[in-house]
Design a protein around this motif. Structure first.
Motif, short mmCIF file in Angstrom:
data_model
loop_
_atom_site.label_atom_id
_atom_site.label_comp_id
_atom_site.label_asym_id
_atom_site.label_seq_id
_atom_site.Cartn_x
_atom_site.Cartn_y
_atom_site.Cartn_z
N MET A 43 59.90 57.02 -55.92
CA MET A 43 61.54 56.73 -57.14
C MET A 43 60.84 56.96 -58.14
O MET A 43 60.20 57.03 -58.66
CB MET A 43 61.39 55.16 -56.60
N VAL A 44 62.11 57.77 -58.41
CA VAL A 44 62.00 58.46 -59.68
C VAL A 44 63.00 57.37 -61.44
O VAL A 44 64.04 57.42 -60.47
CB VAL A 44 63.14 60.06 -60.38
N ILE A 45 63.24 57.07 -62.03
CA ILE A 45 63.27 55.65 -63.21
C ILE A 45 63.65 56.47 -64.56
O ILE A 45 62.09 57.59 -64.61
CB ILE A 45 62.60 54.56 -62.98
N CYS A 46 64.47 57.20 -65.11
CA CYS A 46 64.64 57.09 -65.88
C CYS A 46 63.75 56.20 -67.60
O CYS A 46 64.19 55.10 -67.51
CB CYS A 46 65.93 57.07 -66.53
N ALA A 47 63.09 57.16 -67.92
CA ALA A 47 62.09 56.69 -68.76
C ALA A 47 62.57 56.51 -70.53
O ALA A 47 62.32 55.43 -71.18
CB ALA A 47 61.05 57.35 -69.83
N ILE A 48 64.44 56.60 -70.52
CA ILE A 48 64.40 56.02 -71.68
C ILE A 48 64.94 54.47 -71.65
O ILE A 48 65.46 53.60 -70.63
CB ILE A 48 66.08 56.59 -71.65
N ILE A 49 64.81 54.13 -72.68
CA ILE A 49 64.56 52.50 -72.77
C ILE A 49 66.14 51.48 -72.42
O ILE A 49 67.42 52.89 -73.14
CB ILE A 49 64.83 51.71 -74.86
N TYR B 75 67.37 64.25 -62.59
CA TYR B 75 66.40 63.92 -63.03
C TYR B 75 65.86 64.95 -64.04
O TYR B 75 65.32 65.79 -63.05
CB TYR B 75 65.98 62.56 -62.43
N PHE B 76 64.57 65.33 -65.28
CA PHE B 76 64.43 65.91 -65.52
C PHE B 76 63.11 65.92 -66.05
O PHE B 76 63.13 64.89 -66.78
CB PHE B 76 65.28 66.53 -65.99
N ARG B 77 61.80 67.37 -65.70
CA ARG B 77 61.22 65.91 -65.97
C ARG B 77 61.05 66.43 -67.35
O ARG B 77 61.24 67.78 -68.62
CB ARG B 77 59.77 67.16 -65.30
N LEU B 78 59.52 65.72 -68.73
CA LEU B 78 59.66 65.28 -69.39
C LEU B 78 59.34 67.77 -69.44
O LEU B 78 58.34 67.29 -68.56
CB LEU B 78 58.58 64.96 -69.99
N LEU C 298 56.85 67.31 -78.14
CA LEU C 298 57.11 65.87 -79.23
C LEU C 298 58.31 65.53 -79.47
O LEU C 298 58.47 63.47 -80.19
CB LEU C 298 56.55 67.02 -80.30
N ALA C 299 59.32 66.14 -78.82
CA ALA C 299 61.24 65.86 -79.74
C ALA C 299 61.52 65.09 -78.75
O ALA C 299 62.09 64.44 -79.09
CB ALA C 299 61.72 67.09 -79.70
N TRP C 300 60.98 65.71 -77.56
CA TRP C 300 61.20 64.29 -76.27
C TRP C 300 60.95 63.04 -76.67
O TRP C 300 61.21 62.23 -75.75
CB TRP C 300 60.71 65.35 -74.75
N LEU C 301 59.72 63.45 -76.71
CA LEU C 301 58.75 61.99 -76.46
C LEU C 301 58.89 61.31 -77.58
O LEU C 301 59.33 59.74 -77.22
CB LEU C 301 57.13 62.11 -77.30
N LYS C 302 60.04 62.07 -78.93
CA LYS C 302 60.07 60.92 -79.94
C LYS C 302 61.52 59.78 -79.57
O LYS C 302 62.17 59.05 -79.71
CB LYS C 302 60.92 61.57 -80.73
N ASP D 71 56.20 53.59 -76.34
CA ASP D 71 54.64 53.01 -76.55
C ASP D 71 53.28 53.61 -75.87
O ASP D 71 52.82 53.69 -75.48
CB ASP D 71 54.59 52.57 -77.37
N VAL D 72 54.14 53.58 -74.37
CA VAL D 72 52.85 53.09 -73.16
C VAL D 72 53.15 54.77 -72.68
O VAL D 72 52.33 54.82 -72.02
CB VAL D 72 53.74 52.67 -71.63
N LEU D 73 53.06 55.46 -73.53
CA LEU D 73 52.95 57.13 -72.95
C LEU D 73 52.00 57.67 -73.22
O LEU D 73 51.75 57.52 -74.68
CB LEU D 73 54.85 57.87 -73.28
N THR D 74 50.82 57.90 -73.04
CA THR D 74 49.82 58.99 -73.06
C THR D 74 49.74 60.02 -72.51
O THR D 74 50.93 60.53 -71.26
CB THR D 74 48.52 57.85 -72.94
#
Length: 137
Positions: free
Chosen positions: A1-7, A20-23, A43-47, A52-55
């Motif tokens: 299952m794919v879940i959107c990473a946006i808060i 859905y689009f991959r980073l 980096l723009a996508w991560l921002k 915080d949990v993304l490594t």
């Protein structure tokens, strides 16, 4: 299952009919310019995602749904000025981009507000004591 990473985005692949689009990955084998652009884009996508949990270890499983792009999909990686180069809609956070004097002013306002809150609490305690004393008399 794919879940959107946006808060605060609750879109899921099994339930919602969205794409859905991959980073974006950092491309290392197409020259220095492409390396620079793809690094900036990731980096723009991560921002924009602001988690915080993304490594580096779990970046391959980060997805963003179409709801966070103006046109419904990310722009081509070389179109750096396109609004859809990185997610920009409904990001689930409201971060302030303050620099220099604005940051100092915001910190001063916050400290003054904290002082006022303490004073208000002290005066409320005094009022409650006085009121209780009046009730006893």
């Amino acid at each position: 299952m794919v879940i959107c990473a946006i808060i605060e985005c609750s879109n899921r692949s099994g339930r919602d009919k969205v794409r859905y689009f991959r980073l974006p990955k950092v491309v290392t084998d197409r020259g220095e310019q492409m390396l620079s652009i793809t690094t900036q884009r990731q980096l723009a996508w991560l921002k924009a995602i602001s988690r915080d949990v993304l490594t580096q270890g779990n970046l391959s499983n980060v997805f963003v749904c179409e709801r966070h792009f103006v046109s419904g999909k990310p722009a081509y990686e070389m179109y750096t000025l396109d609004i859809d180069w990185c997610p920009s809609q409904d990001l689930g956070h409201n971060k302030l981009n303050l620099d220099g004097d604005k940051l100092a002013e915001a910190q001063q306002r916050a400290s003054r507000a904290a002082v006022r809150a303490v004073q208000r609490e002290k005066s409320w305690r005094g009022y409650k004591r006085l009121h209780l004393l009046k009730l006893r008399i």
